[in-house]
Design a protein around this motif. Structure first.
Motif, short mmCIF file in Angstrom:
data_model
loop_
_atom_site.label_atom_id
_atom_site.label_comp_id
_atom_site.label_asym_id
_atom_site.label_seq_id
_atom_site.Cartn_x
_atom_site.Cartn_y
_atom_site.Cartn_z
N GLY A 1 0.70 -1.23 0.02
CA GLY A 1 0.06 0.11 0.00
C GLY A 1 0.65 1.22 0.03
O GLY A 1 0.42 2.20 -0.79
N THR A 2 1.93 1.15 0.73
CA THR A 2 3.08 2.34 0.93
C THR A 2 3.66 2.76 -0.61
O THR A 2 3.53 3.72 -1.03
CB THR A 2 3.86 2.18 1.88
N LEU A 3 3.71 1.54 -1.10
CA LEU A 3 4.56 1.69 -2.74
C LEU A 3 3.29 2.15 -3.46
O LEU A 3 3.83 3.21 -4.28
CB LEU A 3 4.97 0.28 -2.84
N LEU A 4 2.19 1.80 -3.59
CA LEU A 4 1.24 2.17 -4.68
C LEU A 4 1.04 3.59 -4.18
O LEU A 4 0.81 4.58 -5.23
CB LEU A 4 -0.12 1.42 -4.14
N VAL A 5 0.90 4.01 -2.96
CA VAL A 5 0.49 5.53 -2.71
C VAL A 5 1.70 6.41 -3.16
O VAL A 5 1.74 7.34 -3.81
CB VAL A 5 0.44 5.79 -1.10
N SER A 6 2.87 5.74 -2.90
CA SER A 6 4.14 6.77 -3.07
C SER A 6 4.42 6.94 -4.69
O SER A 6 4.82 7.76 -5.23
CB SER A 6 5.51 6.06 -2.67
N GLN A 7 4.00 5.81 -5.47
CA GLN A 7 3.94 5.65 -6.78
C GLN A 7 3.09 6.64 -7.38
O GLN A 7 3.22 7.32 -8.59
CB GLN A 7 3.78 4.27 -7.29
N THR A 8 1.87 6.44 -6.76
CA THR A 8 0.67 7.26 -7.21
C THR A 8 1.04 8.77 -7.25
O THR A 8 0.84 9.67 -8.05
CB THR A 8 -0.51 6.88 -6.72
N THR A 9 1.52 9.07 -6.05
CA THR A 9 1.76 10.73 -5.87
C THR A 9 3.18 10.93 -6.57
O THR A 9 3.10 12.10 -7.18
CB THR A 9 2.28 10.48 -4.24
N LEU A 10 4.01 9.86 -6.75
CA LEU A 10 5.08 10.43 -7.77
C LEU A 10 4.58 10.69 -9.10
O LEU A 10 5.14 11.67 -9.70
CB LEU A 10 6.32 9.29 -7.69
N PHE A 11 3.70 9.83 -9.38
CA PHE A 11 3.12 10.09 -11.12
C PHE A 11 2.57 11.40 -11.19
O PHE A 11 2.51 12.14 -12.02
CB PHE A 11 2.08 8.93 -11.33
N MET A 12 1.74 11.58 -9.86
CA MET A 12 0.88 12.90 -10.16
C MET A 12 1.70 13.86 -10.15
O MET A 12 1.67 15.15 -10.74
CB MET A 12 0.00 13.02 -8.93
N ILE A 13 3.05 14.11 -9.33
CA ILE A 13 3.83 15.20 -9.05
C ILE A 13 4.52 15.54 -10.55
O ILE A 13 4.84 16.46 -11.08
CB ILE A 13 4.92 14.98 -8.25
N MET A 14 5.13 14.00 -11.15
CA MET A 14 5.63 14.21 -12.43
C MET A 14 4.81 14.70 -13.39
O MET A 14 5.19 15.44 -14.43
CB MET A 14 6.16 12.86 -12.76
N ALA A 15 3.59 14.21 -13.59
CA ALA A 15 2.72 14.71 -14.62
C ALA A 15 2.36 16.20 -14.32
O ALA A 15 2.40 16.96 -15.31
CB ALA A 15 1.28 14.09 -14.31
N ARG A 16 1.98 16.87 -13.14
CA ARG A 16 2.06 18.18 -12.89
C ARG A 16 3.20 19.02 -13.43
O ARG A 16 3.13 20.27 -14.01
CB ARG A 16 1.74 18.47 -11.46
N ASN A 17 4.39 18.47 -13.03
CA ASN A 17 5.61 19.14 -13.52
C ASN A 17 5.79 19.15 -14.76
O ASN A 17 6.37 20.20 -15.40
CB ASN A 17 6.67 18.58 -12.77
#
Length: 480
Positions: free
Chosen positions: A30-46
């Motif tokens: 669950g932590t990996l999924l949340v971190s990956q999803t958050t990372l994808f969202m940050i990368m997409a926004r950037n």
């Protein structure tokens, strides 16, 4: 009411895991999924933010160059030059009216860009600048292709794909008013932003994710493995106090827990040994006065009182022998052997006349188990004696399972109240409340039987048979 209130809660949470490894895996994944999803969202926004800045910069530079080129030219020269500058992505046109009709920008960003353009292009005679963001033009979006080319290279295919993406992306429409009142309009597309995961990168991402999950499973199993050993050791300690101590090696937490458990086991063994020695000593000391009483009783004349005293002394001697036998159980060191249960029960059946041996049930094969011959024979004797004492007759059935050998002994008695099933294994507990030891026994038969069987990794359980009587099941590990 309390059970009714807690029932929905139990039903709601019954699918959740109840073991430490499962929860660790859930938390880790669950932590990996949340971190990956958050990372994808940050990368997409950037990516969107960076792409927007680059597109505005490119549009700004094109406006500067167009103003620099068009400003000194005449209307005819501008028309000719606009045709030369147009391509598949950038469209340049001249008109008396602006392509961007509104004077108010749609967003603050576009309003700021308009101010920047006017400030930079004033020196080239630009009086006004307007910018608008348009949706993709879906008509005629296919780039021109050379029909004669049959086979295209990888680079050419990539270039064609990028061209299609540019044609299908949003675009800026810019209108610049020159000093003579003519408007220069040009359209420039935004850089298309591809997905973070595409058909080319998705297999790699899934492969890496699968590797991470497998490594997580392996790591959790390695971390929680010693605690499974602790759980098994505690369970084994409950049935066999003399089980081998745990190896004190591994992680610091596990070593501390193993050391504490081994210390507790040693203290329990010492305490039980002291109690057993005390009971054995008291029972042994009772032998001398009982023997003296029997000798003095022999000198008396035959009478009713003498007969009663003789019976009482026999009961005392039986109790003394049972207590000494129970105290000696922990010191028994008989090794386990491969034993054929058929020969054992036939030997016990020969000693009693009221035994019926029924056919073997379950799997085919020899019912060979790992046990101590003397201890097993004694445990079966105790169970059979109980069956004959309370039920007049014992029915013995062998059941062969994949990993266990079961011996079921059923009597013809009235059975036992289910609420008292566990009480009969306690020392000196007799369900027959008379003081006659011939019918009530000493209350140690099943206690000794269960203690002996658990020392052999076996057990004994009780249940009432559907056809009447008590069903005693002796279970032992099968020798494979």
């Amino acid at each position: 009411m309390a059970d009714t209130a807690t029932a929905p809660f139990t039903t709601r949470w019954r699918f959740l895991p109840r073991t430490l490894p499962a929860w660790l895996l859930i938390v880790l994944i669950g932590t990996l999924l949340v971190s990956q999803t958050t990372l994808f969202m940050i990368m997409a926004r950037n990516r969107v933010s960076s792409s927007e800045i680059v597109d505005l910069y490119r549009m700004n530079e094109r406006a500067v160059w167009l103003a620099k080129l068009m400003s000194p030219l005449s209307a005819e020269e501008r028309k000719h030059l606009s045709g030369e500058l147009a391509d598949s992505t950038v469209v340049v046109s001249l008109s008396s009216l602006p392509a961007v009709g509104t004077q108010v920008a749609a967003t603050d960003t576009l309003a700021e860009v308009e101010d920047i353009l006017v400030a930079r292009l004033t020196k080239f005679g630009v009086a006004d600048a307007r910018v608008r963001l348009d949706e993709p033009n879906t008509t005629g979006t296919s780039p021109p292709a050379d029909a004669a080319v049959q086979d295209t290279g990888e680079v050419e295919e990539d270039l064609s794909e990028v061209a299609r993406d540019f044609l299908n992306s949003q675009r800026y429409t810019v209108s610049l008013q020159l000093k003579d009142g003519q408007w220069v309009n040009f359209v420039t597309p935004l850089t298309p932003i591809g997905p973070l995961l595409n058909p080319e990168s998705l297999p790699t991402y899934l492969f890496v994710s699968a590797c991470v999950v497998l490594i997580a499973f392996w790591a959790v199993s390695r971390i929680t493995g010693p605690y499974h050993l602790l759980e098994a050791a505690v369970s084994r300690l409950g049935s066999n106090l003399n089980s081998p101590p745990l190896a004190e090696k591994g992680s610091r937490d596990y070593r501390s827990a193993a050391k504490a458990l081994n210390k507790a086991q040693a203290l329990l063994q010492e305490h039980v040994e002291e109690r057993a020695l005390l009971a054995a000593a008291l029972a042994h000391d009772l032998r001398t006065p009982v023997t003296k009483m029997r000798l003095r009783l022999a000198l008396l004349k035959s009478s009713k009182e003498k007969s009663a005293l003789t019976t009482d002394i026999a009961d005392i001697e039986e109790t003394v022998e049972s207590v000494i036998s129970l105290a000696k159980l922990d010191s028994a060191g008989e090794t386990l052997e491969r034993i054929d249960m058929t020969s054992i029960i036939e030997t016990v059946a020969d000693e009693y006349g009221d035994i019926e041996i029924e056919a073997q049930e379950g799997l085919t094969g020899r019912p060979v188990c790992l046990a101590s011959p003397i201890a097993l024979r004694r445990a079966i004797r105790n169970v059979v004696e109980n069956a004959i004492s309370y039920g007049t007759r014992a029915h013995m059935t062998l059941v062969l399972e994949q990993r266990r050998v079961l011996l079921k002994v059923r009597d013809d008695g009235p059975g036992i109240d289910p609420s008292r099933m566990t009480d009969v294994f306690k020392p000196f507990v007799r369900l027959e409340h008379s003081r006659n030891r011939r019918t009530g026994g000493s209350g140690l038969g099943l206690t000794i039987a269960r203690t002996l069987l658990r020392k052999m990794d076996g057990d004994v359980t009780l249940s009432n048979h559907p056809d009447g009587g008590l069903d005693v099941c002796i279970s032992l590990p099968r020798a494979l």
